[in-house]
Design a protein around this motif. Sequence first.
Motif, short mmCIF file in Angstrom:
data_model
loop_
_atom_site.label_atom_id
_atom_site.label_comp_id
_atom_site.label_asym_id
_atom_site.label_seq_id
_atom_site.Cartn_x
_atom_site.Cartn_y
_atom_site.Cartn_z
N VAL A 85 30.23 64.92 61.73
CA VAL A 85 31.17 64.16 60.91
C VAL A 85 32.42 63.82 61.72
O VAL A 85 32.68 64.41 62.76
N LYS A 86 33.18 62.89 61.20
CA LYS A 86 34.47 62.53 61.78
C LYS A 86 35.49 62.50 60.64
O LYS A 86 35.54 61.53 59.88
N CYS A 87 36.29 63.57 60.49
CA CYS A 87 37.22 63.68 59.37
C CYS A 87 38.58 64.12 59.87
O CYS A 87 38.69 64.89 60.85
N SER A 88 39.62 63.68 59.18
CA SER A 88 40.98 64.09 59.55
C SER A 88 41.88 63.96 58.34
O SER A 88 41.59 63.23 57.40
N HIS A 89 43.00 64.70 58.38
CA HIS A 89 44.03 64.51 57.36
C HIS A 89 45.39 64.72 58.00
O HIS A 89 45.54 65.45 58.99
N GLY A 90 46.39 64.05 57.45
CA GLY A 90 47.76 64.19 57.93
C GLY A 90 48.74 64.11 56.79
O GLY A 90 48.50 63.40 55.81
N CYS A 91 49.82 64.84 56.90
CA CYS A 91 50.81 64.88 55.83
C CYS A 91 52.19 65.11 56.44
O CYS A 91 52.40 66.08 57.17
N THR A 92 53.13 64.21 56.19
CA THR A 92 54.47 64.33 56.74
C THR A 92 55.51 64.01 55.68
O THR A 92 55.25 63.29 54.72
N ALA A 93 56.70 64.58 55.84
CA ALA A 93 57.84 64.29 54.98
C ALA A 93 59.09 64.24 55.85
O ALA A 93 59.25 65.06 56.76
N GLY A 94 59.96 63.29 55.58
CA GLY A 94 61.17 63.17 56.39
C GLY A 94 62.23 62.36 55.69
O GLY A 94 62.08 61.96 54.53
N GLU A 95 63.32 62.10 56.41
CA GLU A 95 64.45 61.35 55.88
C GLU A 95 64.52 59.99 56.55
O GLU A 95 63.77 59.70 57.48
N LEU A 96 65.44 59.17 56.09
CA LEU A 96 65.67 57.88 56.74
C LEU A 96 66.15 58.10 58.17
O LEU A 96 66.89 59.05 58.46
N ASP A 97 65.73 57.23 59.03
CA ASP A 97 66.11 57.31 60.45
C ASP A 97 67.58 56.92 60.60
O ASP A 97 67.96 55.76 60.37
N ASP A 98 68.43 57.89 60.98
CA ASP A 98 69.86 57.61 61.13
C ASP A 98 70.13 56.56 62.20
O ASP A 98 71.05 55.74 62.06
N ALA A 99 69.34 56.56 63.27
CA ALA A 99 69.54 55.59 64.34
C ALA A 99 69.26 54.17 63.84
O ALA A 99 70.01 53.22 64.14
N ALA A 100 68.18 54.03 63.06
CA ALA A 100 67.86 52.71 62.52
C ALA A 100 68.91 52.26 61.52
O ALA A 100 69.28 51.07 61.48
N LEU A 101 69.41 53.20 60.72
CA LEU A 101 70.46 52.88 59.75
C LEU A 101 71.73 52.44 60.47
O LEU A 101 72.39 51.46 60.08
N PHE A 102 72.09 53.15 61.54
CA PHE A 102 73.28 52.79 62.32
C PHE A 102 73.11 51.41 62.95
O PHE A 102 74.04 50.61 62.98
#
Length: 443
Positions: free
Chosen positions: A377-394
């Motif tokens: 089989v070929k299976c995967s999972h991913g899970c992430t949580a984060g905040e807004l990118d301060d550099a992009a906001l700036f």
Amino acid sequence: MTTTGYSTRGADPTTAPAFLAPLDGQSAAVLPAVAELRAQGRARFAAVGLPTVKNEAWRYTNLRDLAKLAVTTASGDAPVDRLPTVRAEGQSGPRLVFVDGRFRADLSTADGLPEGVLLTDFASACQSHSGLIADHLGRLASAEDRPLVALNSADLTDGVVLRVASGVSVDAPIELVFVSVGRDGATTASHPRALIVLEAGARAVLVEHHVSQGGNATLSNHVAEITVGEGATLHHCKAQRENAASFHLSHIAASVAAGGCYDNFILTIGARLSRNEVVSALNGGDARTHVSGGYMVRGNQHADISTIIDHAQPNGTSREVYKGVIDDSARAAFQGKIIVRPQAQKTDGHQLNRALLLSDSAEIDAKPELEIHADDVKCSHGCTAGELDDAALFYLRARGIDKETARGLLIGAFLSDVLDEIAEAPIRETFQGFVAGWLEEQR
């Protein structure tokens, strides 16, 4: 359909009488299959009641506030304002409308459906297509191991029946509109059922709108049983935008035959508490399922996304992509499980959940799972949580964009990828408008 890992352990039977009492005056069932399922549902829910956080499947979603409410039913005859649609202004097409769970023939139409398509309300289908009801009702959604399905079965009065005959393609989106109005000083409960059957080689696009009119508290407890035949394709999209006093509970059980495809997208914006369960079983070789969605909650809202993708036969493919934005003291939960049975060799399954937290009080609980019993089989999972990118906001603010506009641009960009998962352009554009409206309210 197997739903490994779910049980009613941890339910509370003391909560059952308040939810069953409003159903005492329901009309007698016209079909033995309906009467039997009602009786089974009522007995099961009476025995277990609402699930609690002691139940592993409900550990992140507490129904204690729902359990405290006194619920009632409504007649469904309230006047309704303009109805939501994915169609351009002036266009018409097939649409069934339900108000507080009751079918409204005066607001519904079957315009534009080709020969070989049945689209009707549940009560009418019981009279004119009893064989279809008997063959499919209760086959996929189990009242035995899911208390809210049992409660839905205990009512089993109204809902949707859609059948697309072999080889028939429905080009125009079929719209289902569920309007919650409720009553002043009471919590109105509705339990619509949907039976959706696509025979071999059929194709259809189904769009659900769940909206509120006014600010009354309501409970919407929906169950859908979906059969996708060999080589058939169903694109199924849902927008849940009910008011901040409402509770929205939904269970979708889909079975996909060989070469078939079930494509599901759920956009969650509204409700005080919502839970969307999707169980998609790939019961034929080369079957496919695509389960995705976006969730945006703020204030004290709670959104729960729980999925099971069951690979039961070889060469199945599944893709699951969810993205969420959580603000203020809101909370979201994501539980996603991929099961690969021993005989399901050559399975290709992938799962991804990403959450964006906009405040220090926002919370996400995530539980991705792989249960693999095959070795090729070929299976995967991913899970992430984060905040807004301060550099992009700036970067944006340094170019003269105010803070709230900059935040909106970044949030919109984060959600744009998941909205691209919607295959049908008119639906995608409408859902993009819902997201834009939510972002505008954030400013």
